[in-house]
Design an enzyme around this catalytic site. Structure first.
Site, PDB file in Angstrom:
ATOM      1  N   HIS A 148       0.831  -1.215   0.000  1.00 55.12           N
ATOM      2  CA  HIS A 148       0.000   0.000   0.000  1.00 55.12           C
ATOM      3  C   HIS A 148       0.862   1.260   0.000  1.00 55.12           C
ATOM      4  CE1 HIS A 148      -3.227  -2.727   0.888  1.00 55.12           C
ATOM      5  NE2 HIS A 148      -2.638  -3.113   2.002  1.00 55.12           N
ATOM      6  N   HIS A 189       5.448   6.523   6.393  1.00 53.10           N
ATOM      7  CA  HIS A 189       5.117   6.046   5.050  1.00 53.10           C
ATOM      8  C   HIS A 189       4.690   7.254   4.224  1.00 53.10           C
ATOM      9  CE1 HIS A 189       1.272   6.107   7.214  1.00 53.10           C
ATOM     10  NE2 HIS A 189       0.831   6.565   6.050  1.00 53.10           N
ATOM     11  N   HIS A 239       2.343   8.912   0.711  1.00 52.02           N
ATOM     12  CA  HIS A 239       1.251   8.844  -0.268  1.00 52.02           C
ATOM     13  C   HIS A 239       1.671   9.768  -1.414  1.00 52.02           C
ATOM     14  CE1 HIS A 239      -1.495   7.044   2.771  1.00 52.02           C
ATOM     15  NE2 HIS A 239      -0.777   7.786   3.610  1.00 52.02           N
ATOM     16  N   GLU A 242      -2.711  13.437   0.624  1.00 50.33           N
ATOM     17  CA  GLU A 242      -4.030  13.028   1.147  1.00 50.33           C
ATOM     18  C   GLU A 242      -4.797  14.240   1.655  1.00 50.33           C
ATOM     19  OE1 GLU A 242      -3.568   9.357   3.685  1.00 50.33           O
ATOM     20  OE2 GLU A 242      -4.491   8.642   1.835  1.00 50.33           O
ATOM     21  N   HIS A 271       3.642  10.632   6.274  1.00 52.44           N
ATOM     22  CA  HIS A 271       2.955  10.426   7.556  1.00 52.44           C
ATOM     23  C   HIS A 271       3.881   9.723   8.526  1.00 52.44           C
ATOM     24  CE1 HIS A 271      -1.198  10.650   5.440  1.00 52.44           C
ATOM     25  NE2 HIS A 271      -0.755  11.844   5.798  1.00 52.44           N
ATOM     26  N   THR A 275      -6.285   6.659   7.257  1.00 49.66           N
ATOM     27  CA  THR A 275      -6.786   6.929   5.906  1.00 49.66           C
ATOM     28  C   THR A 275      -6.807   5.652   5.059  1.00 49.66           C
ATOM     29  OG1 THR A 275      -4.641   7.414   4.922  1.00 49.66           O
ATOM     30  CG2 THR A 275      -5.810   9.244   6.010  1.00 49.66           C
ATOM     31  N   THR A 276      -6.493   4.526   5.716  1.00 55.48           N
ATOM     32  CA  THR A 276      -6.611   3.235   5.039  1.00 55.48           C
ATOM     33  C   THR A 276      -7.471   2.332   5.910  1.00 55.48           C
ATOM     34  OG1 THR A 276      -4.727   2.322   6.233  1.00 55.48           O
ATOM     35  CG2 THR A 276      -4.261   3.373   4.110  1.00 55.48           C
TER      36      THR A 276
HETATM   37  N1  LIG Z   1      -2.402   7.222   6.490  1.00 54.50           N
HETATM   38  S1  LIG Z   1      -2.340   6.487   7.901  1.00 54.50           S
HETATM   39  O1  LIG Z   1      -3.671   6.471   8.476  1.00 54.50           O
HETATM   40  O2  LIG Z   1      -1.327   7.125   8.727  1.00 54.50           O
HETATM   41  C1  LIG Z   1      -1.810   4.836   7.642  1.00 54.50           C
HETATM   42  C2  LIG Z   1      -1.635   4.318   6.375  1.00 54.50           C
HETATM   43  F1  LIG Z   1      -1.887   5.040   5.270  1.00 54.50           F
HETATM   44  C3  LIG Z   1      -1.167   3.030   6.196  1.00 54.50           C
HETATM   45  F2  LIG Z   1      -1.003   2.554   4.933  1.00 54.50           F
HETATM   46  C4  LIG Z   1      -0.869   2.225   7.265  1.00 54.50           C
HETATM   47  S2  LIG Z   1      -0.237   0.630   6.973  1.00 54.50           S
HETATM   48  O3  LIG Z   1       0.971   0.823   6.189  1.00 54.50           O
HETATM   49  O4  LIG Z   1      -0.036  -0.079   8.191  1.00 54.50           O
HETATM   50  C5  LIG Z   1      -1.394  -0.247   5.950  1.00 54.50           C
HETATM   51  C6  LIG Z   1      -2.624  -0.655   6.672  1.00 54.50           C
HETATM   52  O5  LIG Z   1      -2.929  -0.011   7.828  1.00 54.50           O
HETATM   53  C7  LIG Z   1      -1.080   2.707   8.559  1.00 54.50           C
HETATM   54  N2  LIG Z   1      -0.818   1.810   9.587  1.00 54.50           N
HETATM   55  C8  LIG Z   1      -0.871   2.046  10.998  1.00 54.50           C
HETATM   56  C9  LIG Z   1      -2.283   2.123  11.537  1.00 54.50           C
HETATM   57  C10 LIG Z   1      -2.943   0.771  11.487  1.00 54.50           C
HETATM   58  C11 LIG Z   1      -2.236  -0.187  12.428  1.00 54.50           C
HETATM   59  C12 LIG Z   1      -0.755  -0.110  12.339  1.00 54.50           C
HETATM   60  C13 LIG Z   1       0.045  -1.099  12.905  1.00 54.50           C
HETATM   61  C14 LIG Z   1       1.438  -1.024  12.829  1.00 54.50           C
HETATM   62  C15 LIG Z   1       2.040   0.042  12.159  1.00 54.50           C
HETATM   63  C16 LIG Z   1       1.271   1.026  11.573  1.00 54.50           C
HETATM   64  C17 LIG Z   1      -0.101   0.968  11.704  1.00 54.50           C
HETATM   65  C18 LIG Z   1      -1.533   4.029   8.732  1.00 54.50           C
HETATM   66  F3  LIG Z   1      -1.682   4.539   9.961  1.00 54.50           F
HETATM   67 ZN   LIG Z   2      -0.727   7.747   5.613  1.00 56.89          ZN
END
Ligand SMILES: NS(=O)(=O)c1c(F)c(F)c(S(=O)(=O)CCO)c(N[C@H]2CCCc3ccccc32)c1F
Ligand SMILES: [Zn+2]
Length: 263
Positions: A66, A91, A93, A104, A117, A198-199
């Site tokens: 992703h 990560h 976007h 985003e 982010h 956001t995912t």
């Molecule tokens: N845009 S965003 O909301 O910041 C955002 C993302 F866009 C995003 F792709 C991820 S992900 O890569 O983990 C793919 C699926 O959740 C996260 N993960 C976080 C929150 C979910 C649980 C978790 C567990 C361990 C490490 C990271 C995270 C995410 F927070």
């Molecule tokens: Zn993000």
């Protein structure tokens, strides 16, 4: 969980089928309308602890299908919030090589080229991010808007390794660097609102901080980001390029968006 994507039959309009929160309230990202902002004098400058990592520290850069994700050591944390929020990962976007517009959060309808982010969890209350992810005070994400301009030597500290994570689930080691260098100069100028991941699973568990001032990366760096990686596994017959991995702006509902600065 169930697979999801940014386009096609598993695209964002279908997320709520398997992930009910995605169809709920307090969703992110949003379009930040600057004339509707509320200045809040209690919003203090963001203070980051232990962000200056030494090059002897090894970080894991991965492709999770992703986004491109950089793991962060637990001794990094935000100290200016009511509770300690410990770093978990960063990560990005972004858009696509012919449409460098993939942030985003958008400002007055303007979408920036990309967005970083930095995901943190409330380590005063929860033992790890998985336990924090679905709690209303569980997460704090710092957002940095990216526009095309000057080459960014700090982003390049991880971007230069991206060819090693072309396919989903690939990982490489990256020497530590000063993560503070990813942020704009002014950590006292930011937007603040209560939102969500956001995912999927879109938990409404995120205290969002989006810095007012963008940083730049060069067009070449953007093209590398937008063309180097795939969301498919290496052995899959049909390679699926990873780009435009941003969720569209969600309804603000009655949410107040605060800002830490006047004008
Ligand atoms: N845009 S965003 O909301 O910041 C955002 C993302 F866009 C995003 F792709 C991820 S992900 O890569 O983990 C793919 C699926 O959740 C996260 N993960 C976080 C929150 C979910 C649980 C978790 C567990 C361990 C490490 C990271 C995270 C995410 F927070
Ligand atoms: Zn993000």
């Amino acid at each position: 969980g169930a697979k999801w994507a940014y386009t096609g039959p598993h695209g964002e309009n279908h997320w709520s089928m398997h992930y009910p929160f995605c169809g709920g309230s307090f969703q992110s990202p949003i379009d930040i309308q600057t004339q509707l902002l509320n200045f809040d004098p209690s919003l203090r400058p963001i203070e980051l602890q232990n962000y200056n990592l030494s090059a002897t520290e090894q970080l894991i850069l991965g492709n999770n299908g992703h986004s491109v994700v950089l793991s962060l050591p637990r001794r990094m944390y935000i100290s200016s919030l009511s509770q300690r929020y410990t770093a978990a990962q960063l990560h990005l976007h972004w858009g696509s090589s012919h449409l460098p517009s993939g942030s985003e959060h958008i400002i007055n309808g303007h979408r920036f080229a990309a967005e970083i982010h930095l995901v943190h969890f409330n380590s005063d209350r929860y033992p790890n991010i998985s336990m924090a992810a679905d709690k209303s005070d569980g997460l704090a994400v710092l957002g940095v808007l990216i526009e095309i301009g000057e080459f960014n030597p700090v982003v390049d500290q991880f971007l230069k390794y991206i060819k090693g994570i072309k396919y989903r689930d690939q990982k490489v080691q990256v020497p530590g660097f000063n993560i503070r260098g990813l942020f704009p100069g002014r950590l006292d100028e930011y937007y603040r609102y209560d939102g969500s991941l956001t995912t999927p699973p879109c938990y409404p568990s995120v205290l969002w901080t989006v810095f007012k001032n963008p940083v730049t990366i060069s067009l070449q760096q953007f093209r590398t980001l937008a063309t180097a990686i795939y969301s498919s596994h290496q052995q899959e017959l049909v390679p699926v390029p990873m780009n435009s991995n941003f969720r569209r702006a969600q309804y603000p509902d009655s949410r107040l968006v605060l800002c830490s600065f006047k004008r």
